[in-house]
Design an enzyme around this catalytic site. Structure first.
Site, PDB file in Angstrom:
ATOM      1  CG  ASP A   1      -2.156   0.875   1.027  1.00 40.95           C
ATOM      2  OD1 ASP A   1      -3.227   0.326   0.717  1.00 40.95           O
ATOM      3  OD2 ASP A   1      -2.052   2.127   1.153  1.00 40.95           O
TER       4      ASP A   1
ATOM      5  CG  ASP B   1       2.788   6.024  -5.953  1.00 39.91           C
ATOM      6  OD1 ASP B   1       1.860   5.535  -6.636  1.00 39.91           O
ATOM      7  OD2 ASP B   1       3.012   7.244  -5.898  1.00 39.91           O
ATOM      8  CB  VAL B   2      -0.011   1.217  -7.799  1.00 35.61           C
ATOM      9  CG1 VAL B   2      -1.041   2.259  -8.200  1.00 35.61           C
ATOM     10  CG2 VAL B   2      -0.134  -0.010  -8.672  1.00 35.61           C
TER      11      VAL B   2
ATOM     12  CE1 TYR C   1     -12.622   5.105  -8.790  1.00 37.28           C
ATOM     13  CE2 TYR C   1     -14.927   4.994  -9.416  1.00 37.28           C
ATOM     14  CZ  TYR C   1     -13.843   4.484  -8.725  1.00 37.28           C
ATOM     15  OH  TYR C   1     -13.992   3.345  -7.972  1.00 37.28           O
TER      16      TYR C   1
ATOM     17  CE  LYS D   1     -11.500   2.186 -10.307  1.00 40.34           C
ATOM     18  NZ  LYS D   1     -10.597   1.243  -9.636  1.00 40.34           N
TER      19      LYS D   1
ATOM     20  CB  THR E   1     -14.363   0.953   1.595  1.00 36.85           C
ATOM     21  OG1 THR E   1     -14.559   1.915   0.553  1.00 36.85           O
ATOM     22  CG2 THR E   1     -14.760  -0.433   1.123  1.00 36.85           C
TER      23      THR E   1
HETATM   24  N1  LIG Z   1     -15.967   1.588  -2.113  1.00 37.35           N
HETATM   25  C1  LIG Z   1     -16.741   1.566  -3.171  1.00 37.35           C
HETATM   26  O1  LIG Z   1     -17.967   1.820  -3.086  1.00 37.35           O
HETATM   27  C2  LIG Z   1     -16.167   1.196  -4.521  1.00 37.35           C
HETATM   28  C3  LIG Z   1     -17.077   1.049  -5.594  1.00 37.35           C
HETATM   29  C4  LIG Z   1     -16.594   0.662  -6.825  1.00 37.35           C
HETATM   30  C5  LIG Z   1     -15.237   0.415  -7.011  1.00 37.35           C
HETATM   31  N2  LIG Z   1     -14.368   0.580  -5.985  1.00 37.35           N
HETATM   32  C6  LIG Z   1     -12.974   0.273  -6.234  1.00 37.35           C
HETATM   33  O2  LIG Z   1     -12.549  -0.749  -5.333  1.00 37.35           O
HETATM   34  C7  LIG Z   1     -11.150  -0.610  -5.071  1.00 37.35           C
HETATM   35  C8  LIG Z   1     -10.909  -0.593  -3.570  1.00 37.35           C
HETATM   36  O3  LIG Z   1     -11.577   0.528  -3.039  1.00 37.35           O
HETATM   37  P1  LIG Z   1     -11.884   0.695  -1.486  1.00 37.35           P
HETATM   38  O4  LIG Z   1     -13.232   1.285  -1.417  1.00 37.35           O
HETATM   39  O5  LIG Z   1     -11.565  -0.560  -0.780  1.00 37.35           O
HETATM   40  O6  LIG Z   1     -10.839   1.864  -1.164  1.00 37.35           O
HETATM   41  P2  LIG Z   1      -9.965   2.213   0.126  1.00 37.35           P
HETATM   42  O7  LIG Z   1      -9.697   3.673   0.013  1.00 37.35           O
HETATM   43  O8  LIG Z   1     -10.582   1.694   1.370  1.00 37.35           O
HETATM   44  O9  LIG Z   1      -8.605   1.407  -0.158  1.00 37.35           O
HETATM   45  C9  LIG Z   1      -7.776   1.719  -1.227  1.00 37.35           C
HETATM   46  C10 LIG Z   1      -6.335   1.541  -0.795  1.00 37.35           C
HETATM   47  O10 LIG Z   1      -5.511   1.806  -1.938  1.00 37.35           O
HETATM   48  C11 LIG Z   1      -4.385   2.524  -1.485  1.00 37.35           C
HETATM   49  N3  LIG Z   1      -3.814   3.310  -2.577  1.00 37.35           N
HETATM   50  C12 LIG Z   1      -4.310   4.433  -3.130  1.00 37.35           C
HETATM   51  N4  LIG Z   1      -3.475   4.902  -4.064  1.00 37.35           N
HETATM   52  C13 LIG Z   1      -2.427   4.044  -4.113  1.00 37.35           C
HETATM   53  C14 LIG Z   1      -1.241   4.014  -4.845  1.00 37.35           C
HETATM   54  N5  LIG Z   1      -0.929   4.979  -5.745  1.00 37.35           N
HETATM   55  N6  LIG Z   1      -0.381   2.988  -4.653  1.00 37.35           N
HETATM   56  C15 LIG Z   1      -0.653   2.037  -3.743  1.00 37.35           C
HETATM   57  N7  LIG Z   1      -1.762   2.025  -2.992  1.00 37.35           N
HETATM   58  C16 LIG Z   1      -2.643   3.026  -3.169  1.00 37.35           C
HETATM   59  C17 LIG Z   1      -4.893   3.428  -0.373  1.00 37.35           C
HETATM   60  O11 LIG Z   1      -3.844   3.860   0.474  1.00 37.35           O
HETATM   61  C18 LIG Z   1      -5.902   2.511   0.306  1.00 37.35           C
HETATM   62  O12 LIG Z   1      -5.321   1.816   1.391  1.00 37.35           O
HETATM   63  C19 LIG Z   1     -10.712   0.670  -5.789  1.00 37.35           C
HETATM   64  O13 LIG Z   1     -10.141   0.302  -7.020  1.00 37.35           O
HETATM   65  C20 LIG Z   1     -12.025   1.411  -6.009  1.00 37.35           C
HETATM   66  O14 LIG Z   1     -11.948   2.267  -7.138  1.00 37.35           O
HETATM   67  C21 LIG Z   1     -14.796   0.989  -4.744  1.00 37.35           C
END
Ligand SMILES: NC(=O)c1ccc[n+]([C@@H]2O[C@H](COP(=O)([O-])OP(=O)(O)OC[C@H]3O[C@@H](n4cnc5c(N)ncnc54)[C@H](O)[C@@H]3O)[C@@H](O)[C@H]2O)c1
Length: 259
Positions: free
Chosen positions: A39, A65-66, A157, A161, A192
């Site tokens: 992360d 950092d991805v 976004y 995606k 989340t």
């Molecule tokens: N929560 C929702 O409702 C939802 C809906 C659709 C899609 N998503 C997708 O699901 C995935 C997970 O989302 P989540 O809700 O669990 O988010 P979250 O914010 O709880 O977790 C995301 C994690 O990614 C890490 N991160 C961010 N940028 C980064 C980088 N450059 N390098 C490495 N790590 C990085 C953050 O530090 C965080 O710990 C994401 O791809 C998000 O777009 C989420």
């Protein structure tokens, strides 16, 4: 029925410091897999790896950092040093910067694509030489319903995606010859920190009443799908984009409020 769908596999989980990535890392480890918890936030990666280890699982933290190739290559190297192999890549990291298309800055637009699309490609390519050597290789990316349907105010976004969905399918086609399966998960509204940070709680509550299942999803519910797709049990599933959304993507009309 496969008895040990995960046991003995090693996964690099990117974005594992929170939400669905954290839940996926924990579920993978609880099922007998080894996990590299990667992360951007080193402290969160360490917390999750510690929690897994305290539960008797195998995990190490990595700060990465991805959007930085050097970080990714170092994480893959650390994976090999610690576990000697890499079978599974789970990518849940994402950047959300809300903006209207009329005014989104090119900087924010490009940053969204850099993390959400370039990052997924860079992680997968860095892992590929090791995935090729695995007898069970799988990549699971995390897109969104916003990559299929219009999503106002999301800036880059949704478009990023959408690109991630197609990127995942192209990987699946090109890398099937190497025995690498690639699938992409489309979460609906999941409880989340990301969802809570980008949508006010009263809107989330209101939204929940309109969903077929009358509730938002939990990160563990999406993690179950992610880990299934990564597992030996999904051995003939590739190039799929699968929603985990409580029926949200197939509602013709919103459920009447409050029912
Ligand atoms: N929560 C929702 O409702 C939802 C809906 C659709 C899609 N998503 C997708 O699901 C995935 C997970 O989302 P989540 O809700 O669990 O988010 P979250 O914010 O709880 O977790 C995301 C994690 O990614 C890490 N991160 C961010 N940028 C980064 C980088 N450059 N390098 C490495 N790590 C990085 C953050 O530090 C965080 O710990 C994401 O791809 C998000 O777009 C989420």
């Amino acid at each position: 029925m496969i008895h040990s769908p995960i046991k003995g596999l090693t996964a690099l989980v990117v974005g594992a410091g929170s939400g669905m990535g954290e839940a996926s890392a924990k579920t993978f480890a609880a099922n007998g897999g080894s996990v590299v918890v990667a992360d951007l936030r080193a402290a969160e990666a360490e917390r999750v790896a510690d929690e897994i280890t305290r539960e008797g699982g195998l995990a190490i933290p990595v700060a990465l950092d991805v959007s930085r190739q050097a970080d990714i290559d170092a994480a893959v190297e650390k994976t090999i040093q610690k576990f000697g192999k890499l079978d599974v890549v789970i990518n849940t990291a994402a950047l959300v910067r809300s903006a209207m298309l009329e005014s989104v800055s090119l900087e924010d637009w490009r940053a969204g694509f850099q993390v959400n699309v370039d990052g997924a490609l860079m992680v997968a390519r860095s892992a590929l030489p090791w995935l090729k050597q695995s007898s069970h290789a799988a990549i699971v990316n995390t897109a969104s319903l916003a990559g299929v349907h219009g999503y106002s105010q999301g800036g880059a976004y949704g478009p990023s995606k959408a690109a991630l969905i197609t990127l995942s399918r192209q990987m699946a086609h090109e890398w099937a010859a190497y025995g690498v399966r690639v699938n992409v998960v489309l979460p609906g509204v999941i409880d989340t920190p990301m969802a809570r940070g980008s949508v006010p709680q009263e809107i989330l509550d209101q939204l929940a009443t309109m969903l077929p299942m009358s509730r938002v999803g939990q990160p563990e519910e999406v993690a179950d799908l992610i880990v299934y797709l990564a597992s030996r049990a999904a051995g003939y599933i590739t190039a799929q984009a699968i929603a985990c959304d409580g029926g949200m993507s197939h509602m013709m009309f919103a459920k009447p409020m409050g029912k």
